[in-house]
Design an enzyme around this catalytic site. Structure first.
Site, PDB file in Angstrom:
ATOM      1  N   ILE A  26      -4.643   3.187   7.689  1.00 13.99           N
ATOM      2  CA  ILE A  26      -5.517   4.334   7.380  1.00 13.99           C
ATOM      3  C   ILE A  26      -4.807   5.196   6.159  1.00 13.99           C
ATOM      4  O   ILE A  26      -5.567   5.948   5.474  1.00 13.99           O
ATOM      5  CB  ILE A  26      -5.185   5.338   8.734  1.00 13.99           C
ATOM      6  CG1 ILE A  26      -6.080   6.810   8.796  1.00 13.99           C
ATOM      7  CG2 ILE A  26      -3.747   5.752   9.145  1.00 13.99           C
ATOM      8  CD1 ILE A  26      -7.696   6.498   8.934  1.00 13.99           C
ATOM      9  N   GLU A  52      -5.486 -13.502   6.661  1.00 11.96           N
ATOM     10  CA  GLU A  52      -5.101 -13.146   5.311  1.00 11.96           C
ATOM     11  C   GLU A  52      -4.398 -14.557   4.515  1.00 11.96           C
ATOM     12  O   GLU A  52      -3.410 -15.030   5.320  1.00 11.96           O
ATOM     13  CB  GLU A  52      -4.012 -11.948   5.231  1.00 11.96           C
ATOM     14  CG  GLU A  52      -3.721 -11.754   3.657  1.00 11.96           C
ATOM     15  CD  GLU A  52      -3.122 -10.373   3.450  1.00 11.96           C
ATOM     16  OE1 GLU A  52      -1.775 -10.446   3.095  1.00 11.96           O
ATOM     17  OE2 GLU A  52      -3.570  -9.244   3.936  1.00 11.96           O
ATOM     18  N   ASP A  81      -5.659  -5.848  -1.946  1.00 12.08           N
ATOM     19  CA  ASP A  81      -4.382  -6.500  -1.495  1.00 12.08           C
ATOM     20  C   ASP A  81      -3.413  -6.155  -2.312  1.00 12.08           C
ATOM     21  O   ASP A  81      -3.652  -6.160  -3.911  1.00 12.08           O
ATOM     22  CB  ASP A  81      -4.550  -7.873  -1.565  1.00 12.08           C
ATOM     23  CG  ASP A  81      -3.496  -8.457  -0.739  1.00 12.08           C
ATOM     24  OD1 ASP A  81      -3.176  -8.403   0.571  1.00 12.08           O
ATOM     25  OD2 ASP A  81      -2.673  -9.430  -1.346  1.00 12.08           O
ATOM     26  N   SER A  82      -2.158  -5.533  -1.938  1.00 16.43           N
ATOM     27  CA  SER A  82      -1.205  -5.179  -2.801  1.00 16.43           C
ATOM     28  C   SER A  82       0.235  -5.862  -2.730  1.00 16.43           C
ATOM     29  O   SER A  82       0.529  -6.613  -1.554  1.00 16.43           O
ATOM     30  CB  SER A  82      -0.753  -3.719  -2.429  1.00 16.43           C
ATOM     31  OG  SER A  82      -1.874  -2.670  -2.664  1.00 16.43           O
ATOM     32  N   LYS A 183       0.051  11.221  -5.197  1.00 14.92           N
ATOM     33  CA  LYS A 183       0.346   9.883  -5.315  1.00 14.92           C
ATOM     34  C   LYS A 183      -0.791   9.157  -6.182  1.00 14.92           C
ATOM     35  O   LYS A 183      -0.458   8.256  -6.758  1.00 14.92           O
ATOM     36  CB  LYS A 183       0.553   9.007  -3.891  1.00 14.92           C
ATOM     37  CG  LYS A 183       0.743   7.513  -3.942  1.00 14.92           C
ATOM     38  CD  LYS A 183       1.004   7.029  -2.492  1.00 14.92           C
ATOM     39  CE  LYS A 183       1.206   5.453  -2.531  1.00 14.92           C
ATOM     40  NZ  LYS A 183       1.097   4.846  -1.399  1.00 14.92           N
TER      41      LYS A 183
END
Ligand code: IMP
Length: 205
Positions: A26, A52, A81-82, A183
């Site tokens: 979230i 994944e 994707d990080s 951020k």
């Protein structure tokens, strides 16, 4: 926008600028939505379970998952994707960041970083937009910063994942001490999301 196909039908058709962000996180969704709404792109969170892939490339992981989810739902999908790449650890944990976070967590990273003077790390993101089996496009973003010396534990701060131990270069605060808007001025995700939104607005009707 959801449009009714005809007054008698209960089916709904998607129209306008509408994408589905496939994630169970979230926080990621809220960060993405704050950016996309500025471009008048509506976004819904699609909570999905996907296998994944483990791979050295964020782009390949995101592409494979996006395609898998597109095939299942037949909706315009955004998938990201990080990874966190720490210089002195030769890029560890990189694309394996989720597993490392689940296993050793921020405390484990801080232990690995004990007495290390070079604390440079880079957060990277690959976002894939997929709206047909053969049509996907990738957008990347990154931010360089430092791993702090200790986890900031303050009940008033928010964030997720490595936010409490990552401080972007040029900021006096770690990610976890920032609002979403702050951020988004720095983050890897925000940078990739802006690139997506600019491209999408040029290519969608
Ligand atoms: P994921 O596989 O993209 O979900 O992310 C890999 C790991 O990095 C997960 O443990 C996430 O919690 C963490 N992560 C991803 N993006 C961020 C971020 O913006 N801040 C802090 N941690 C993040």
């Amino acid at each position: 926008m959801l449009k009714k196909e005809s007054s008698n039908e209960t089916k709904f058709k998607l129209g306008g600028r509408f994408v589905f962000f496939a994630t169970n996180n979230i926080n990621k969704f809220n960060e993405a939505r704050a950016i996309l709404t500025k471009y008048n792109i509506s976004v819904a969170m699609l909570r999905v379970k996907n296998s994944e892939l483990q791979n050295d490339s964020l782009k390949e992981i995101a592409q494979t998952s996006a395609l898998e989810i597109f095939k299942k739902y037949n909706l315009p999908i955004l998938l990201e994707d990080s990874g966190l790449f720490i210089d002195v650890l030769n890029g560890f944990p990189g694309p394996y960041a989720a597993y490392v976070y689940k296993t050793i967590g921020n405390s484990g990273i801080l232990t690995l970083m004990e007495k290390k003077t070079n604390r440079t790390a880079t957060f990277k993101t690959a976002i894939v937009y997929c709206n047909s089996k053969n049509n996907f496009k990738c957008f990347e973003g990154e931010i360089i910063g430092e791993i702090t010396n200790k986890k900031i534990i303050d009940p008033s701060i928010s964030g997720f994942g490595f936010d409490p131990i990552f401080q972007p270069t040029g900021s006096p605060k770690v990610f976890a001490a920032m609002s979403i808007a702050e951020k988004n001025l720095f983050s890897h995700r925000a940078r990739a999301m802006h690139s997506f939104a600019i491209w999408y607005k040029q290519h969608s009707k």
